[in-house]
Design an enzyme around this catalytic site. Structure first.
Site, PDB file in Angstrom:
ATOM      1  N   LYS A  13      59.655  40.016  38.916  1.00  0.00           N
ATOM      2  CA  LYS A  13      60.784  40.544  38.134  1.00  0.00           C
ATOM      3  C   LYS A  13      61.708  41.406  39.001  1.00  0.00           C
ATOM      4  CE  LYS A  13      58.283  42.660  35.054  1.00  0.00           C
ATOM      5  NZ  LYS A  13      56.952  42.326  35.599  1.00  0.00           N
ATOM      6  N   ARG A  88      58.399  47.850  26.426  1.00  0.00           N
ATOM      7  CA  ARG A  88      57.037  47.400  26.727  1.00  0.00           C
ATOM      8  C   ARG A  88      56.276  47.024  25.463  1.00  0.00           C
ATOM      9  NH1 ARG A  88      55.318  48.467  31.966  1.00  0.00           N
ATOM     10  NH2 ARG A  88      56.611  49.901  33.173  1.00  0.00           N
ATOM     11  N   ARG A 127      45.914  37.673  50.155  1.00  0.00           N
ATOM     12  CA  ARG A 127      46.677  38.687  50.898  1.00  0.00           C
ATOM     13  C   ARG A 127      45.776  39.828  51.346  1.00  0.00           C
ATOM     14  NH1 ARG A 127      50.324  39.705  47.335  1.00  0.00           N
ATOM     15  NH2 ARG A 127      49.567  41.689  46.526  1.00  0.00           N
ATOM     16  N   ARG A 139      46.264  48.941  50.017  1.00  0.00           N
ATOM     17  CA  ARG A 139      46.569  49.962  49.007  1.00  0.00           C
ATOM     18  C   ARG A 139      45.574  49.872  47.860  1.00  0.00           C
ATOM     19  NH1 ARG A 139      52.799  49.239  47.578  1.00  0.00           N
ATOM     20  NH2 ARG A 139      51.669  48.077  45.990  1.00  0.00           N
ATOM     21  N   ARG A 150      45.797  45.371  35.023  1.00  0.00           N
ATOM     22  CA  ARG A 150      47.222  45.408  34.653  1.00  0.00           C
ATOM     23  C   ARG A 150      47.613  44.175  33.846  1.00  0.00           C
ATOM     24  NH1 ARG A 150      50.655  46.295  39.869  1.00  0.00           N
ATOM     25  NH2 ARG A 150      52.319  46.621  38.326  1.00  0.00           N
TER      26      ARG A 150
END
Length: 254
Positions: A13, A88, A127, A139, A150
């Site tokens: 997005k 949301r 990745r 991270r 998520r």
């Protein structure tokens, strides 16, 4: 152009929003950035948000809507906006609809970037493995485990918006698994199809003066003797009415 981009984390997005901003000169609105800006500016609604944010609590919908309302009144909103991270939930979407209605604004489209969640997880796993193989630090929020949480949150809270906007005939779905370039082209294609943007090569040609009217105007501007001018005018105005005052003014100008 006024848009909302929907899609789960990792759908792209942010990338597509930036491309739309650059192409069409619209503004990307991030609720997080707007909240921080309102707090920094010390606006009345920003001061309300400041105390809530300092306590670690979530900022209520009515305050977020108030900050969006203030932002929509700014001059740079003339060409339109893309909302990023809002709404949301369905109640937030309903509140946004009411706000836009009060401001006599219309939402052009809600673009859903539909993706395959399993493929997204595979991408992250690949990745992360490549980064670790190179000795790079991963991270804490960029792991398959975090992405899974998520995605679950998105399904529970935000996915109902797809049904909400589909019922209101605002939802347009794009395959988010295509390449970035293909997704961009498809978004621009559907925006042109609904009239949100002007397609290439569709500019209206300059209006041409009708031949009879052009000849009439040329006769009026002619430096020929008045009798000649009147004869010229009579030839090109078979369906036009010449007012007596026009002829009188011509005689006076001789």
């Amino acid at each position: 152009m006024r848009l909302i981009l929907l899609g789960p984390p990792g759908a792209g997005k942010g990338t597509q929003a930036q491309r739309l901003v650059q192409k069409h000169g619209i503004v990307q609105l991030s609720t997080g950035e707007m909240l921080r800006a309102a707090v920094a500016a010390g606006t009345p609604i920003g001061l309300q948000a400041k105390d809530i944010m300092a306590s670690g609590a979530l900022v209520p919908d009515e305050i977020v809507i108030g900050i969006i309302s203030d932002r929509l009144d700014q001059p740079d909103m003339k060409k339109g906006f893309i909302l990023d991270g809002f709404p949301r939930t369905v109640p937030q979407a309903a509140a946004l609809d009411e706000l836009l209605k009060k401001k006599h604004m219309k939402l052009d489209a809600v673009i859903e970037l539909r993706v395959n969640e399993s493929a997204l997880l595979d991408r992250v796993e690949t990745r992360v493995a490549e980064m670790r193989a190179r000795g790079e630090e991963v991270r804490i929020d960029d792991t398959p485990e975090v992405l899974s949480k998520r995605l679950a949150s998105y399904r529970a809270l935000t996915e109902p918006l797809i049904h909400y906007y589909s019922e209101r005939r605002k939802l347009l779905t794009v395959d988010g698994m295509m390449t970035i370039e293909h997704v961009t082209r498809e978004i621009n294609r559907i925006l042109a199809a609904i009239g949100a943007v002007e397609p290439k090569g569709t500019r209206k040609p300059a209006r041409k003066t009708a031949p009879a009217k052009r000849a009439f105007l040329e006769a009026l501007a002619s430096t020929a003797p008045i009798a000649v001018r009147i004869r010229l005018i009579s030839r090109v105005t078979c369906s036009m009415v010449i007012m007596p005052s026009t002829v009188s003014s011509l005689r006076r100008s001789e």
